[in-house]
Design a protein around this motif. Structure first.
Motif, mmCIF file in Angstrom:
data_model
loop_
_atom_site.group_PDB
_atom_site.id
_atom_site.type_symbol
_atom_site.label_atom_id
_atom_site.label_comp_id
_atom_site.label_asym_id
_atom_site.label_seq_id
_atom_site.Cartn_x
_atom_site.Cartn_y
_atom_site.Cartn_z
ATOM 1 N N ILE A 56 10.137 -42.374 19.097
ATOM 2 C CA ILE A 56 9.789 -43.712 18.607
ATOM 3 C C ILE A 56 8.333 -44.018 18.929
ATOM 4 N N LEU A 57 7.902 -43.643 20.112
ATOM 5 C CA LEU A 57 6.516 -43.871 20.542
ATOM 6 C C LEU A 57 5.533 -43.089 19.673
ATOM 7 N N ASP B 283 22.283 -43.800 24.677
ATOM 8 C CA ASP B 283 21.398 -43.587 25.822
ATOM 9 C C ASP B 283 22.162 -43.604 27.144
ATOM 10 N N PRO B 284 22.925 -44.644 27.473
ATOM 11 C CA PRO B 284 23.660 -44.594 28.737
ATOM 12 C C PRO B 284 24.787 -43.563 28.736
ATOM 13 N N ILE B 285 25.350 -43.278 27.571
ATOM 14 C CA ILE B 285 26.415 -42.272 27.494
ATOM 15 C C ILE B 285 25.838 -40.883 27.730
ATOM 16 N N VAL C 193 17.277 -45.070 14.779
ATOM 17 C CA VAL C 193 17.276 -44.322 16.044
ATOM 18 C C VAL C 193 17.515 -45.281 17.205
ATOM 19 N N SER C 194 16.833 -46.414 17.196
ATOM 20 C CA SER C 194 16.991 -47.413 18.244
ATOM 21 C C SER C 194 18.421 -47.944 18.279
ATOM 22 N N ALA D 213 15.258 -50.499 21.808
ATOM 23 C CA ALA D 213 15.291 -51.745 21.034
ATOM 24 C C ALA D 213 14.053 -52.585 21.351
ATOM 25 N N ARG D 214 13.648 -52.603 22.627
ATOM 26 C CA ARG D 214 12.432 -53.326 23.006
ATOM 27 C C ARG D 214 11.215 -52.739 22.295
#
Length: 193
Positions: free
Chosen positions: A91-92, A70-72, A50-51, A136-137
């Motif tokens: 993800i969280l 994400d930016p797209i 997913v990341s 990613a972070r």
């Protein structure tokens, strides 16, 4: 057709949740993920995927820099940022289900909130999303803090949270001061001061 079964009616339940002549009723929505074959490694692999798709799926031609969906998605007004934020929140949630320490979850939440807040700005937010890469972070944080109860990791998370709270407090004070200054300026322009 067998007349001995009564499929049109269910037995009435008494006030203690026990049907007349039945075993006690038990919830059927309880899922034991470990016995169902969903292991922690599979969950981590899914979160990495997913990341990857959100932050690094495509390489910008002529560079070694990668961007993801994400930016797209952020280019689509309204629903794009909401969709990306929901996937970031996924993800969280999975990290919480894996048992990551609360301080790390708070740090991950801070990454998601920052990404969602700044990322919602038109165009500037999309550039920020491409550079910040909150997902990613968060997966890196998850991997480093998963099964790591060391005092150094906990101290790093506490320092981050303390810095985040201080930054938010300073931001709120600055916002309040700016509001007062703008209000005084407007009152001066109107001639009330």
């Amino acid at each position: 057709m067998d007349d001995s079964t009564n499929s049109s009616a269910t037995p009435a339940a008494t006030s203690d949740g026990v049907g007349v002549g039945d075993e006690p009723l038990e919830p059927d929505a309880v899922v034991d993920f470990e016995s169902a074959g969903v292991g922690d490694e599979e969950t981590l692999a899914r979160l990495r995927a997913v990341s990857f798709y959100l932050d690094e799926a495509f390489e910008i031609p002529g560079t070694n820099y990668r961007v993801g969906l994400d930016p797209i998605l952020g280019l689509v007004p309204g629903i794009g940022d909401a969709t990306a934020s929901a996937l970031s929140a996924y993800i969280l949630v999975e990290a919480a289900m894996l048992g990551v320490p609360r301080a790390t979850l708070a740090r991950m939440l801070g990454n998601v909130v920052l990404d969602a807040t700044v990322g919602s700005l038109p165009l500037v937010g999309d550039v920020f999303d491409a550079a910040w890469k909150a997902n990613a972070r968060n997966v890196r944080l998850l991997e480093t803090r998963y099964d790591d109860a060391s005092p150094a990791a906990a101290a790093a998370d506490r320092r981050f949270l303390l810095a985040a709270v201080a930054a938010i407090a300073l931001l709120l004070v600055a916002l309040g001061a700016a509001t007062v200054l703008v209000a005084l300026w407007v009152l001066g322009q109107v001639g009330l001061l």
